[in-house]
Write an enzyme that holds these catalytic residues in place. Structure first.
Site, PDB file in Angstrom:
ATOM      1  N   ASN A   1       8.573  -4.875   7.273  1.00 42.00           N
ATOM      2  CA  ASN A   1       7.860  -3.749   8.057  1.00 42.00           C
ATOM      3  C   ASN A   1       6.464  -4.302   8.216  1.00 42.00           C
ATOM      4  O   ASN A   1       5.592  -4.031   7.449  1.00 42.00           O
ATOM      5  CB  ASN A   1       8.104  -2.565   7.266  1.00 42.00           C
ATOM      6  CG  ASN A   1       7.114  -1.386   7.776  1.00 42.00           C
ATOM      7  OD1 ASN A   1       6.647  -1.559   8.819  1.00 42.00           O
ATOM      8  ND2 ASN A   1       7.211  -0.316   7.114  1.00 42.00           N
ATOM      9  N   TRP A   2       5.876  -4.672   9.391  1.00 36.22           N
ATOM     10  CA  TRP A   2       4.731  -5.060   9.755  1.00 36.22           C
ATOM     11  C   TRP A   2       3.598  -3.909   9.783  1.00 36.22           C
ATOM     12  O   TRP A   2       2.537  -4.262   9.967  1.00 36.22           O
ATOM     13  CB  TRP A   2       4.755  -6.066  11.128  1.00 36.22           C
ATOM     14  CG  TRP A   2       5.511  -7.485  10.907  1.00 36.22           C
ATOM     15  CD1 TRP A   2       5.977  -7.900   9.661  1.00 36.22           C
ATOM     16  CD2 TRP A   2       5.582  -8.516  11.620  1.00 36.22           C
ATOM     17  NE1 TRP A   2       6.715  -9.167   9.834  1.00 36.22           N
ATOM     18  CE2 TRP A   2       6.329  -9.317  11.202  1.00 36.22           C
ATOM     19  CE3 TRP A   2       5.232  -8.522  13.055  1.00 36.22           C
ATOM     20  CZ2 TRP A   2       6.864 -10.593  11.753  1.00 36.22           C
ATOM     21  CZ3 TRP A   2       5.667  -9.667  13.752  1.00 36.22           C
ATOM     22  CH2 TRP A   2       6.341 -10.618  13.430  1.00 36.22           C
TER      23      TRP A   2
ATOM     24  N   HIS B   1       9.963   7.166   6.974  1.00 38.97           N
ATOM     25  CA  HIS B   1       9.234   6.246   5.916  1.00 38.97           C
ATOM     26  C   HIS B   1       8.042   7.203   5.154  1.00 38.97           C
ATOM     27  O   HIS B   1       7.716   8.204   6.071  1.00 38.97           O
ATOM     28  CB  HIS B   1       8.439   5.220   6.773  1.00 38.97           C
ATOM     29  CG  HIS B   1       7.855   4.243   6.058  1.00 38.97           C
ATOM     30  ND1 HIS B   1       6.413   4.427   5.416  1.00 38.97           N
ATOM     31  CD2 HIS B   1       7.899   3.134   5.363  1.00 38.97           C
ATOM     32  CE1 HIS B   1       6.177   3.475   4.532  1.00 38.97           C
ATOM     33  NE2 HIS B   1       6.955   2.520   4.747  1.00 38.97           N
TER      34      HIS B   1
ATOM     35  N   GLU C   1      12.122   3.830  -1.616  1.00 37.40           N
ATOM     36  CA  GLU C   1      10.917   3.326  -1.646  1.00 37.40           C
ATOM     37  C   GLU C   1       9.948   4.362  -2.405  1.00 37.40           C
ATOM     38  O   GLU C   1       9.572   5.301  -2.019  1.00 37.40           O
ATOM     39  CB  GLU C   1      10.255   3.120  -0.365  1.00 37.40           C
ATOM     40  CG  GLU C   1      10.918   2.035   0.504  1.00 37.40           C
ATOM     41  CD  GLU C   1       9.879   1.388   1.717  1.00 37.40           C
ATOM     42  OE1 GLU C   1       9.780   0.470   1.732  1.00 37.40           O
ATOM     43  OE2 GLU C   1       9.323   2.279   2.437  1.00 37.40           O
TER      44      GLU C   1
ATOM     45  N   GLY D   1       2.566  -0.553  -1.466  1.00 37.24           N
ATOM     46  CA  GLY D   1       1.261  -1.028  -0.997  1.00 37.24           C
ATOM     47  C   GLY D   1       0.171  -0.952  -2.483  1.00 37.24           C
ATOM     48  O   GLY D   1      -0.930  -1.208  -2.458  1.00 37.24           O
TER      49      GLY D   1
ATOM     50  N   SER E   1       5.810  -3.115  -2.943  1.00 38.89           N
ATOM     51  CA  SER E   1       5.343  -4.112  -3.595  1.00 38.89           C
ATOM     52  C   SER E   1       6.404  -4.976  -3.947  1.00 38.89           C
ATOM     53  O   SER E   1       6.309  -5.765  -4.846  1.00 38.89           O
ATOM     54  CB  SER E   1       4.627  -3.581  -4.862  1.00 38.89           C
ATOM     55  OG  SER E   1       3.413  -2.905  -4.235  1.00 38.89           O
TER      56      SER E   1
ATOM     57  N   GLY F   1       6.879  -4.766   3.079  1.00 38.90           N
ATOM     58  CA  GLY F   1       5.613  -4.299   4.090  1.00 38.90           C
ATOM     59  C   GLY F   1       4.489  -5.866   3.788  1.00 38.90           C
ATOM     60  O   GLY F   1       4.961  -6.639   4.481  1.00 38.90           O
ATOM     61  N   GLY F   2       3.444  -5.382   3.095  1.00 38.30           N
ATOM     62  CA  GLY F   2       2.746  -6.612   2.981  1.00 38.30           C
ATOM     63  C   GLY F   2       3.165  -8.173   2.876  1.00 38.30           C
ATOM     64  O   GLY F   2       2.676  -8.895   3.653  1.00 38.30           O
TER      65      GLY F   2
HETATM   66  P1  PGA Z   1       4.819  -2.781   0.521  1.00 36.61           P
HETATM   67  O1  PGA Z   1       5.246  -1.627   1.744  1.00 36.61           O
HETATM   68  O2  PGA Z   1       5.903  -4.049   0.505  1.00 36.61           O
HETATM   69  O3  PGA Z   1       3.338  -3.378   1.261  1.00 36.61           O
HETATM   70  O4  PGA Z   1       4.725  -2.156  -0.650  1.00 36.61           O
HETATM   71  C1  PGA Z   1       6.452  -1.549   1.851  1.00 36.61           C
HETATM   72  C2  PGA Z   1       7.146  -0.493   2.937  1.00 36.61           C
HETATM   73  O5  PGA Z   1       6.131   0.740   2.956  1.00 36.61           O
HETATM   74  O6  PGA Z   1       7.898  -0.492   3.597  1.00 36.61           O
END
Ligand code: PGA
Length: 248
Positions: free
Chosen positions: A9-10, A96, A166, A172, A210, A231-232
């Site tokens: 997920n960019w 989300h 999640e 994050g 994360s 995500g990140g």
């Molecule tokens: P993250 O985000 O890996 O940066 O924690 C995951 C997401 O929100 O799908």
């Protein structure tokens, strides 16, 4: 055997030059280090044409981070499932936590989106998860049950559907949930959607929050974890491919 899936997920990151380089790097790495999991990229929607063009002949899939549940009409700034289909999107994120929290999306609206995605032959990636306060108050399962109702209330809820657990506090934060916490939530999710539905055994349940290459092996070792929503770490091609390799 359930499908193993890693989705990137960019979010709202990158510009045209950066996303073009990122997808190119991914293609190169994926050809050198073959991947067994299904890999899905979810770029900012404006870059979908570029991404779709680059990935068309690869085994990397792509999708959208959001959709508006109408085909067309006076909905300034929105994008419909029909429009996403023009770029052969196969997957769409729905529910989300950033959309729930920052854009006040309700269960009713999420349900409309879920149906819209399915009606257009695409696969929803339904995101569910509790806040830290809800976990502290032992409300995790109650929250998940509410967010999962959309699946139980839909005839084909368990067919061509992906779930991503999640926990909001892990997104994050650099602090992923512990593998045992994740397994317990995933087992609850599978049990909850299994209510009269044999197809529930085939629904991939991904973990997100994360997720990095240094914690992926332990999380993927859990029996009900079928992959990840990243995500990140998906913004670095090597890190993302390393996470995919942890699933083998
Ligand atoms: P993250 O985000 O890996 O940066 O924690 C995951 C997401 O929100 O799908």
């Amino acid at each position: 055997m359930r499908k193993k899936i890693i989705a990137g997920n960019w979010k709202m990151h990158g510009n045209l030059a950066q996303v073009t380089i990122l997808v190119q790097q991914l293609l190169e790495l994926a050809s050198i280090q073959p991947i067994t999991a299904e890999c899905i990229i979810l770029p900012p929607v404006i870059y979908l044409p570029v991404i779709a063009n680059k990935l068309r002949d690869s085994n990397i899939q792509w999708g959208a981070q959001n959709v508006y549940p109408k085909n067309f009409g006076p909905y300034t700034g929105e994008i419909s499932g029909q429009m996403l289909q023009d770029y052969s999107c196969r997957y769409v994120l729905v529910g989300h936590s950033e959309r729930r929290q920052l854009f006040n999306e309700t269960e009713k609206f999420i349900m409309e989106k879920f149906h819209h995605i399915k009606e257009h032959g695409m696969i929803p990636i339904l995101c569910v998860g509790e806040t830290f306060a809800e976990r502290e108050q032992k409300l995790t399962e109650k929250v998940l049950a509410t967010q999962l109702n959309v699946i139980n209330e839909t005839n084909t809820g368990c067919v061509n559907t992906i779930i991503a657990y999640e926990p909001r506090w892990a997104i994050g934060s650099g602090q992923a949930a512990q593998p045992e916490q994740v397994q317990s939530a995933h087992a609850f999710i599978r049990n909850f959607i299994s209510n009269n539905n044999q197809n529930a055994q085939m629904v991939p349940i991904l973990y997100g929050g994360s997720l990095h290459r240094y914690n992926a092996v332990a999380l993927f070792a859990m029996p009900d974890v079928d992959g990840g929503l990243v995500g990140g770490a998906s913004l670095d091609a090597q890190h993302f491919v390393d996470i995919m390799r942890c699933i083998n």
